[in-house]
Design an enzyme around this catalytic site. Sequence first.
Site, PDB file in Angstrom:
ATOM      1  N   HIS A  55      -6.193  -3.822  -0.239  1.00 20.66           N
ATOM      2  CA  HIS A  55      -5.606  -2.501  -0.016  1.00 20.66           C
ATOM      3  C   HIS A  55      -6.716  -1.461   0.141  1.00 20.66           C
ATOM      4  CE1 HIS A  55      -1.341  -3.320  -1.768  1.00 20.66           C
ATOM      5  NE2 HIS A  55      -1.828  -4.380  -1.150  1.00 20.66           N
ATOM      6  N   GLU A  57      -7.211   1.477  -1.065  1.00 21.71           N
ATOM      7  CA  GLU A  57      -7.706   2.078  -2.299  1.00 21.71           C
ATOM      8  C   GLU A  57      -8.683   1.158  -3.020  1.00 21.71           C
ATOM      9  OE1 GLU A  57      -3.244   3.252  -2.060  1.00 21.71           O
ATOM     10  OE2 GLU A  57      -4.512   1.608  -1.397  1.00 21.71           O
ATOM     11  N   CYS A  85       0.539   1.982  -4.240  1.00 21.33           N
ATOM     12  CA  CYS A  85       1.437   1.041  -4.908  1.00 21.33           C
ATOM     13  C   CYS A  85       1.034   0.956  -6.384  1.00 21.33           C
ATOM     14  CB  CYS A  85       1.346  -0.336  -4.239  1.00 21.33           C
ATOM     15  SG  CYS A  85      -0.214  -1.210  -4.532  1.00 21.33           S
ATOM     16  N   CYS A  88      -2.538  -0.456  -7.027  1.00 24.45           N
ATOM     17  CA  CYS A  88      -3.603   0.502  -6.723  1.00 24.45           C
ATOM     18  C   CYS A  88      -3.606   1.659  -7.706  1.00 24.45           C
ATOM     19  CB  CYS A  88      -3.462   0.996  -5.287  1.00 24.45           C
ATOM     20  SG  CYS A  88      -3.809  -0.315  -4.075  1.00 24.45           S
TER      21      CYS A  88
END
Length: 153
Positions: A55, A57, A85, A88
């Site tokens: 992801h 992040e 999410c 993260c």
Amino acid sequence: MKPDHQKFLQVAITEAQKAGVKKEVPIGAVIVDANGNIIGRGRNQTHAKKDGLGHAELVALRQAQRKLGDWRFPGAKIYVTLEPCLMCLGAIGNARIKEVYYGLADPLFGSIESKLTNKQVKKMFPKLECFKLPDDGTVAGLMKQFFHGLRKR
């Protein structure tokens, strides 16, 4: 919106655009230290790296960790094109990031406003502040374009 917020969100948008070109969900992130210096950038790389932890992040956090030689960033801010999410958000909170700024809510996986309440977020990470920035249509447009392209394929 403060000019700095717009500037850093634009950097995250640029990262998201790079992800979209690579056929990744167009999400970008940038981490800024307390002095306003960019210390980490990231874009989704889950498909390219065959890694569910790819992801934006987390990619930005890893880059910042390598740059600073630490896993904690007190006073730092993260700018993300899409609401983080839960995975993260946990990583952001554990990294002692001070503020999260995001451009678009994610009703399916977002964990700041879409799945959790402000009270729940504060209970997990009392010092973390979260802010939704206004989207001029750029972030929503990237997402719509990406998913429209997926449906066409």
